[in-house]
Design a protein around this motif. Structure first.
Motif, mmCIF file in Angstrom:
data_model
loop_
_atom_site.group_PDB
_atom_site.id
_atom_site.type_symbol
_atom_site.label_atom_id
_atom_site.label_comp_id
_atom_site.label_asym_id
_atom_site.label_seq_id
_atom_site.Cartn_x
_atom_site.Cartn_y
_atom_site.Cartn_z
ATOM 1 N N VAL A 156 0.868 -1.177 0.000
ATOM 2 C CA VAL A 156 0.000 0.000 0.000
ATOM 3 C C VAL A 156 0.902 1.223 0.000
ATOM 4 O O VAL A 156 1.801 1.339 0.830
ATOM 5 C CB VAL A 156 -0.912 0.005 1.249
ATOM 6 C CG1 VAL A 156 -1.645 1.339 1.376
ATOM 7 C CG2 VAL A 156 -1.903 -1.140 1.187
ATOM 8 N N LEU A 157 0.677 2.130 -0.935
ATOM 9 C CA LEU A 157 1.557 3.291 -1.091
ATOM 10 C C LEU A 157 0.855 4.552 -0.600
ATOM 11 O O LEU A 157 -0.233 4.883 -1.064
ATOM 12 C CB LEU A 157 1.964 3.453 -2.560
ATOM 13 C CG LEU A 157 2.974 4.556 -2.869
ATOM 14 C CD1 LEU A 157 4.294 4.302 -2.140
ATOM 15 C CD2 LEU A 157 3.213 4.654 -4.368
ATOM 16 N N VAL A 158 1.494 5.250 0.335
ATOM 17 C CA VAL A 158 0.930 6.454 0.943
ATOM 18 C C VAL A 158 1.810 7.655 0.613
ATOM 19 O O VAL A 158 3.017 7.633 0.860
ATOM 20 C CB VAL A 158 0.805 6.312 2.480
ATOM 21 C CG1 VAL A 158 0.187 7.573 3.092
ATOM 22 C CG2 VAL A 158 -0.031 5.086 2.830
ATOM 23 N N ALA A 159 1.195 8.686 0.038
ATOM 24 C CA ALA A 159 1.892 9.947 -0.221
ATOM 25 C C ALA A 159 1.714 10.850 0.997
ATOM 26 O O ALA A 159 0.583 11.121 1.414
ATOM 27 C CB ALA A 159 1.324 10.620 -1.466
ATOM 28 N N VAL A 205 6.027 14.070 -0.316
ATOM 29 C CA VAL A 205 5.740 14.941 -1.451
ATOM 30 C C VAL A 205 6.823 16.009 -1.567
ATOM 31 O O VAL A 205 7.278 16.333 -2.655
ATOM 32 C CB VAL A 205 4.344 15.569 -1.314
ATOM 33 C CG1 VAL A 205 4.114 16.663 -2.351
ATOM 34 C CG2 VAL A 205 3.264 14.492 -1.444
ATOM 35 N N ARG A 206 7.217 16.605 -0.463
ATOM 36 C CA ARG A 206 8.402 17.475 -0.451
ATOM 37 C C ARG A 206 9.358 16.943 0.612
ATOM 38 O O ARG A 206 8.975 16.687 1.747
ATOM 39 C CB ARG A 206 8.031 18.943 -0.200
ATOM 40 C CG ARG A 206 7.548 19.302 1.204
ATOM 41 C CD ARG A 206 7.448 20.831 1.354
ATOM 42 N NE ARG A 206 6.919 21.209 2.658
ATOM 43 C CZ ARG A 206 7.688 21.542 3.693
ATOM 44 N NH1 ARG A 206 8.994 21.535 3.579
ATOM 45 N NH2 ARG A 206 7.139 21.896 4.843
ATOM 46 N N GLU A 207 10.607 16.766 0.200
ATOM 47 C CA GLU A 207 11.597 16.156 1.077
ATOM 48 C C GLU A 207 12.420 17.168 1.847
ATOM 49 O O GLU A 207 13.193 16.793 2.728
ATOM 50 C CB GLU A 207 12.518 15.253 0.254
ATOM 51 C CG GLU A 207 11.767 14.115 -0.432
ATOM 52 C CD GLU A 207 12.677 13.238 -1.258
ATOM 53 O OE1 GLU A 207 13.855 13.635 -1.436
ATOM 54 O OE2 GLU A 207 12.220 12.183 -1.722
ATOM 55 N N GLY A 208 12.280 18.450 1.512
ATOM 56 C CA GLY A 208 13.054 19.486 2.187
ATOM 57 C C GLY A 208 12.291 20.789 2.221
ATOM 58 O O GLY A 208 11.073 20.832 2.013
ATOM 59 N N ASP A 209 13.034 21.866 2.459
ATOM 60 C CA ASP A 209 12.415 23.185 2.617
ATOM 61 C C ASP A 209 12.302 23.882 1.263
ATOM 62 O O ASP A 209 13.092 24.758 0.917
ATOM 63 C CB ASP A 209 13.242 24.036 3.588
ATOM 64 C CG ASP A 209 12.553 25.354 3.919
ATOM 65 O OD1 ASP A 209 11.356 25.499 3.613
ATOM 66 O OD2 ASP A 209 13.221 26.244 4.469
ATOM 67 N N TYR A 210 11.308 23.471 0.491
ATOM 68 C CA TYR A 210 10.999 24.113 -0.780
ATOM 69 C C TYR A 210 9.494 24.009 -1.000
ATOM 70 O O TYR A 210 8.807 23.229 -0.337
ATOM 71 C CB TYR A 210 11.767 23.474 -1.945
ATOM 72 C CG TYR A 210 11.626 21.967 -2.044
ATOM 73 C CD1 TYR A 210 10.570 21.386 -2.746
ATOM 74 C CD2 TYR A 210 12.539 21.117 -1.424
ATOM 75 C CE1 TYR A 210 10.434 20.008 -2.834
ATOM 76 C CE2 TYR A 210 12.411 19.746 -1.500
ATOM 77 C CZ TYR A 210 11.361 19.189 -2.210
ATOM 78 O OH TYR A 210 11.228 17.831 -2.289
ATOM 79 N N LEU A 229 -3.364 10.005 -0.020
ATOM 80 C CA LEU A 229 -2.581 11.227 0.189
ATOM 81 C C LEU A 229 -2.952 11.800 1.550
ATOM 82 O O LEU A 229 -4.134 12.032 1.827
ATOM 83 C CB LEU A 229 -2.870 12.252 -0.900
ATOM 84 C CG LEU A 229 -2.297 13.671 -0.665
ATOM 85 C CD1 LEU A 229 -0.776 13.640 -0.680
ATOM 86 C CD2 LEU A 229 -2.825 14.653 -1.702
ATOM 87 N N VAL A 230 -1.946 12.007 2.397
ATOM 88 C CA VAL A 230 -2.145 12.609 3.713
ATOM 89 C C VAL A 230 -1.386 13.930 3.736
ATOM 90 O O VAL A 230 -0.156 13.946 3.624
ATOM 91 C CB VAL A 230 -1.634 11.695 4.844
ATOM 92 C CG1 VAL A 230 -1.867 12.355 6.201
ATOM 93 C CG2 VAL A 230 -2.305 10.343 4.793
ATOM 94 N N SER A 231 -2.108 15.038 3.860
ATOM 95 C CA SER A 231 -1.488 16.363 3.912
ATOM 96 C C SER A 231 -1.488 16.835 5.364
ATOM 97 O O SER A 231 -2.535 16.904 6.010
ATOM 98 C CB SER A 231 -2.268 17.348 3.034
ATOM 99 O OG SER A 231 -1.585 18.573 2.936
ATOM 100 N N ILE A 232 -0.304 17.142 5.884
ATOM 101 C CA ILE A 232 -0.141 17.461 7.306
ATOM 102 C C ILE A 232 0.071 18.961 7.487
ATOM 103 O O ILE A 232 0.908 19.570 6.812
ATOM 104 C CB ILE A 232 1.048 16.675 7.897
ATOM 105 C CG1 ILE A 232 0.844 15.174 7.682
ATOM 106 C CG2 ILE A 232 1.209 16.977 9.384
ATOM 107 C CD1 ILE A 232 2.019 14.326 8.141
ATOM 108 N N HIS A 233 -0.681 19.548 8.416
ATOM 109 C CA HIS A 233 -0.627 20.977 8.678
ATOM 110 C C HIS A 233 -0.693 21.233 10.185
ATOM 111 O O HIS A 233 -0.942 20.324 10.977
ATOM 112 C CB HIS A 233 -1.793 21.697 7.987
ATOM 113 C CG HIS A 233 -1.689 21.707 6.493
ATOM 114 N ND1 HIS A 233 -1.248 22.792 5.780
ATOM 115 C CD2 HIS A 233 -1.945 20.732 5.581
ATOM 116 C CE1 HIS A 233 -1.249 22.495 4.494
ATOM 117 N NE2 HIS A 233 -1.669 21.253 4.342
#
Length: 443
Positions: A156-159, A205-210, A229-233
């Motif tokens: 199972v692939l999770v972004a 989705v982004r691996e660093g500060d960009y 897709l899990v977007s964390i805020h």
């Protein structure tokens, strides 16, 4: 009587002279500073201006250089030192071209594909010129990379999307705490946990500060064929007393509360801050495309709500909850037509007490563990076809009973009868316990 006209004439001449002398100073823009962000496939330079200014860029070879001309702009101060390690830039030089133009020259180690666009002042940011130096994309981590030799089932692939980044810091908390740093730390911990669990794989989705444009985040999950897709805020509100974690899924009919609507507007404005650049539209019939997209999103929304409920239940074990149900709002990052997507607000960074907890590595680990526990519960109950989890369960759908579940509510959720549910699980009573695993009959 004759002196008055001459006095007016002298005054007009003097005014014209003053305007002539100070005019260039009034109308010239200033370059106040430059920032650099490194992403896997490009390097971004952001030039801070005190007002908009025309610009022109062109490339030179032998040696490789990129020239940026800013019309009517002068340096407000020296540009200072930038860290060019792991970028195609060797150094940045500046000079004056003509009377009213600033020329910037990037000496390059290798050729790049430049792209530039202006960003208007918004949300506390001034006018900016953004220059992206595009490079060859690295090969993405694929399903084959995480399968053992000869294995027949995929994980199972999770972004995992850490919100904001780069030019967009997100919400700001006490002591200089920035949302973009906090959520990236949690996202990294989530990926580490995920990759140690059999049957699962995750990618950032982004691996660093960009900065990654919001629609590109969802598009990346689709290209990699992610199952979620899990977007964390980290939340923020004008009242410091606001607190608690929240989980959102996409709303097709509008936000479910004023708070949800406010949050959706705030997060969607990130593209104005971070900079999307050019947008391409496909040549398709608008009505047909809209109907197909709505149908696909409707089919995906149910799965998003289900995984959202599991994640919210697990978050409630380690954090206070802002709302006890999954909310829905029009977040751009959730608008993938075929990838179930949730947005998690881990807490209020504007709440001093909660901000202190969010900054603690141990608490970040607890949050990541709760997120993965909810994700795992969902996919163990409803494994995607062709995955290792589905093969392990013989293709069965499993529901893990939660507090408040009844046989009738579970049957309605999966569109089966109570009698079929009881028969499939060999039970003769309507009583079930929290944590009980129930096979969902098919057909």
């Amino acid at each position: 009587m004759r002196k008055a006209p001459r006095r007016r004439t002298d005054l007009s001449w003097w005014t014209a002279l003053c305007l002539l002398l100070v005019g260039p100073l009034v109308w010239s823009a200033e370059l106040k500073g430059v920032r650099l962000w490194r992403a896997p496939d490009h390097t971004r330079l952001v030039f801070e201006l005190d007002r908009p200014a025309p610009h022109r860029i062109f490339s030179l070879s032998d040696p490789d250089r990129l020239v940026i001309d800013l019309e009517g702009v002068r340096l407000a101060r020296p540009l200072g030192e930038l860290e060019f390690a792991d970028t195609p830039i060797l150094r940045l030089r500046s000079g004056v071209r003509g009377e009213e133009a600033l020329r910037l020259v990037l000496d390059l180690a290798r050729p790049v594909r430049p792209r530039s666009f202006a960003l208007a002042a918004t949300d506390g940011y001034g006018d900016r010129l953004v220059v992206d130096l595009q490079e060859a994309r690295p090969r993405p981590r694929r399903v084959e990379d995480v399968l053992a030799p000869g294995a027949g089932e995929r994980p199972v692939l999770v972004a995992v999307d850490a919100g904001h980044g780069g030019e967009d810091p997100g919400a700001l908390g006490p002591g200089g705490l920035r949302e973009k740093d906090l959520v990236l730390a949690i996202a990294r911990r989530l990926v580490e946990l995920c990759r140690t669990q059999p049957g699962f794989d995750c990618f950032l989705v982004r691996e660093g500060d960009y900065y990654v444009p919001l629609r590109e985040r969802a598009a990346l999950a689709r290209r990699r064929r992610a199952d979620l897709l899990v977007s964390i805020h980290a939340d923020a509100f004008h009242r410091p007393a606001a607190r608690g974690a929240s989980v959102f899924a996409l709303s097709l009919g509008g936000a479910t509360s004023e708070t949800a609507r406010y949050l959706a507007e705030k997060e969607n404005r990130s593209d104005l801050i971070g900079g999307v650049g050019e947008v391409s539209l496909k040549d398709k019939d608008e009505m047909v495309a809209s109907v197909l997209l709505d149908l696909s999103m409707t089919a995906t929304l149910g799965a998003s709500l289900e995984v959202g409920r599991e994640v919210l239940a697990e978050l409630g074990k380690v954090a206070a909850l802002h709302k006890t149900r999954v909310e829905q709002a029009g977040f751009v990052v959730l608008k993938s037509p075929d990838v179930p997507s949730i947005l998690v607000e881990t807490g209020f960074i504007s709440n001093p007490q909660e901000a202190r907890r969010l900054a603690e590595p141990a608490y970040q680990h607890k949050l990541a563990r709760a997120l993965f526990s909810g994700i795992r519960r969902h996919f163990e109950a409803q494994p995607p076809p062709g995955t290792w989890l589905a093969a392990r369960q013989g293709g069965q759908r499993i529901h893990v009973a939660e507090r408040g579940d009844t046989l009738s509510s579970i049957a309605a959720r999966y569109d089966v009868t109570v009698e079929a549910l009881m028969k499939a699980n060999g039970i003769r009573t309507h009583l079930i316990r929290v944590g009980q695993r129930l096979v969902i009959p098919t057909g």
